[in-house]
Design a protein around this motif. Structure first.
Motif, PDB file in Angstrom:
ATOM      1  N   ALA A 249       5.717   6.592   4.207  1.00 29.90           N
ATOM      2  CA  ALA A 249       4.159   6.611   4.226  1.00 29.90           C
ATOM      3  C   ALA A 249       3.690   7.958   4.672  1.00 29.90           C
ATOM      4  CB  ALA A 249       3.611   5.573   5.015  1.00 29.90           C
ATOM      5  N   ASP A 250       4.241   8.565   5.719  1.00 23.47           N
ATOM      6  CA  ASP A 250       3.868   9.610   6.402  1.00 23.47           C
ATOM      7  C   ASP A 250       4.417  11.029   5.370  1.00 23.47           C
ATOM      8  OD1 ASP A 250       3.176  11.620   8.487  1.00 23.47           O
ATOM      9  OD2 ASP A 250       4.988  11.268   9.699  1.00 23.47           O
TER      10      ASP A 250
ATOM     11  N   THR B 120       0.751  -1.191  -0.037  1.00 20.59           N
ATOM     12  CA  THR B 120      -0.044   0.040  -0.045  1.00 20.59           C
ATOM     13  C   THR B 120       0.665   1.585  -0.145  1.00 20.59           C
ATOM     14  OG1 THR B 120      -1.728  -1.290   1.286  1.00 20.59           O
ATOM     15  CG2 THR B 120      -1.907   1.106   1.100  1.00 20.59           C
ATOM     16  N   THR B 121       1.960   1.129   0.799  1.00 20.54           N
ATOM     17  CA  THR B 121       2.809   2.466   0.837  1.00 20.54           C
ATOM     18  C   THR B 121       3.519   2.620  -0.762  1.00 20.54           C
ATOM     19  OG1 THR B 121       3.721   1.954   2.995  1.00 20.54           O
ATOM     20  CG2 THR B 121       4.922   3.244   1.543  1.00 20.54           C
TER      21      THR B 121
ATOM     22  N   LEU C 288       0.286   7.900   6.619  1.00 17.62           N
ATOM     23  CA  LEU C 288       0.413   7.112   7.721  1.00 17.62           C
ATOM     24  C   LEU C 288      -0.583   6.750   8.597  1.00 17.62           C
ATOM     25  CD1 LEU C 288       3.552   7.594   9.984  1.00 17.62           C
ATOM     26  CD2 LEU C 288       1.207   7.092  10.965  1.00 17.62           C
ATOM     27  N   ASP C 289      -1.465   7.437   8.574  1.00 19.22           N
ATOM     28  CA  ASP C 289      -2.695   6.719   9.304  1.00 19.22           C
ATOM     29  C   ASP C 289      -3.679   6.012   8.612  1.00 19.22           C
ATOM     30  OD1 ASP C 289      -2.198   8.093  11.914  1.00 19.22           O
ATOM     31  OD2 ASP C 289      -3.339  10.034  11.280  1.00 19.22           O
TER      32      ASP C 289
ATOM     33  N   ALA D 105      11.187   1.268   9.754  1.00 23.78           N
ATOM     34  CA  ALA D 105      10.687   2.635  10.247  1.00 23.78           C
ATOM     35  C   ALA D 105      10.800   3.697   9.067  1.00 23.78           C
ATOM     36  CB  ALA D 105      11.903   2.951  11.282  1.00 23.78           C
ATOM     37  N   GLN D 106      11.981   3.397   8.165  1.00 25.87           N
ATOM     38  CA  GLN D 106      12.032   4.387   7.175  1.00 25.87           C
ATOM     39  C   GLN D 106      10.776   4.211   6.129  1.00 25.87           C
ATOM     40  OE1 GLN D 106      15.835   3.077   5.859  1.00 25.87           O
ATOM     41  NE2 GLN D 106      16.645   4.811   6.492  1.00 25.87           N
ATOM     42  N   THR D 107      10.170   3.044   6.045  1.00 29.08           N
ATOM     43  CA  THR D 107       8.926   2.729   5.521  1.00 29.08           C
ATOM     44  C   THR D 107       7.706   3.468   5.686  1.00 29.08           C
ATOM     45  OG1 THR D 107       9.648   0.418   4.426  1.00 29.08           O
ATOM     46  CG2 THR D 107       7.266   0.968   4.639  1.00 29.08           C
TER      47      THR D 107
END
Length: 226
Positions: free
Chosen positions: A177-178, A21-22, A183-184, A171-173
């Protein structure tokens, strides 16, 4: 990504999980048109496919679900057999976990390529990652590069396989996303859990552990004094 590529189309290998999804939202930023392909290989939790369908419908994207039931017959593992318990331990990268589906990414990318050529699409996007290596040989960069050459030769077509997450930690993924403003959305609407629980998942299978650990690491970077 060049302006020329932004005028082209892409197909995303899409499971409805965090990584794919990212990659989907990354692709939507990079390409003019994006379509999705999901594979039904007899996963122990059909919710994965339902999740992928729901996201595709919400975003109004063309979505193909291909039957790969033969893979289930040939490669019994904890993701396709309810009588095989999913390994609880995080894989050490040296021994393949029992969630390995032999040949899965090779077959998925090959069939995605066949579908793509029929739709005049050269760009294939997949969420495989070598950084958080979990013992899956078909997630390695060398495999993707090799398969890209093989697909080009086998179909006399100039494919480009994109792996936006290849060298990212979990964490970088989450950070990507952010940056994409999702992200949410990805935290709440995707399904990564091997036990088929959407969102934050069961909390104890390897997929959930890696996902949660990466999110905690990323959120800690945002609030270093907390």
């Amino acid at each position: 990504m060049s302006k020329i590529l932004k005028e082209e189309k892409a197909i995303v290998v899409f499971s409805g999980g965090q990584d794919s999804t990212t990659c989907l939202f990354w692709a939507l930023e990079q390409f003019k048109d994006v379509i999705l392909v999901t594979f039904d290989y007899g996963q122990r939790h059909v919710k994965e496919i339902e999740c992928a369908k729901a996201i595709a419908e919400e975003l109004g994207l063309e979505h193909h679900i291909l039957d790969m039931a033969l893979l289930n017959q040939l490669a019994p593992n904890s993701l396709t057999r309810s009588d095989i318990e999913v390994d609880e331990a995080i894989p050490d990268g040296k021994t393949a976990p029992n969630s390995l589906v032999e040949g899965r990414n090779m077959l998925f990318l090959t069939f995605a390529a066949v579908l793509a050529k029929g739709k005049d699409i050269r760009h294939i996007v997949t969420g495989v990652c070598e950084t958080d290596f979990s013992g899956y040989p078909d997630c390695r960069d060398v495999f993707i590069k090799s398969l890209n050459v093989t697909l080009n030769l086998s179909m006399d077509y100039s494919y480009v396989i994109h792996t936006p997450l290849m060298w990212l930690t979990k964490a970088q993924t989450w950070e990507l996303a952010d940056k994409l403003g999702k992200l949410d959305y990805i935290r709440e609407k995707t399904l990564t859990c091997y036990n088929g629980i959407q969102g934050d998942g069961c909390g104890h299978c390897p997929a959930c552990t890696l996902r949660r650990r990466g999110l905690e690491q990323y959120l800690k970077l945002l609030t270093p004094n907390s």
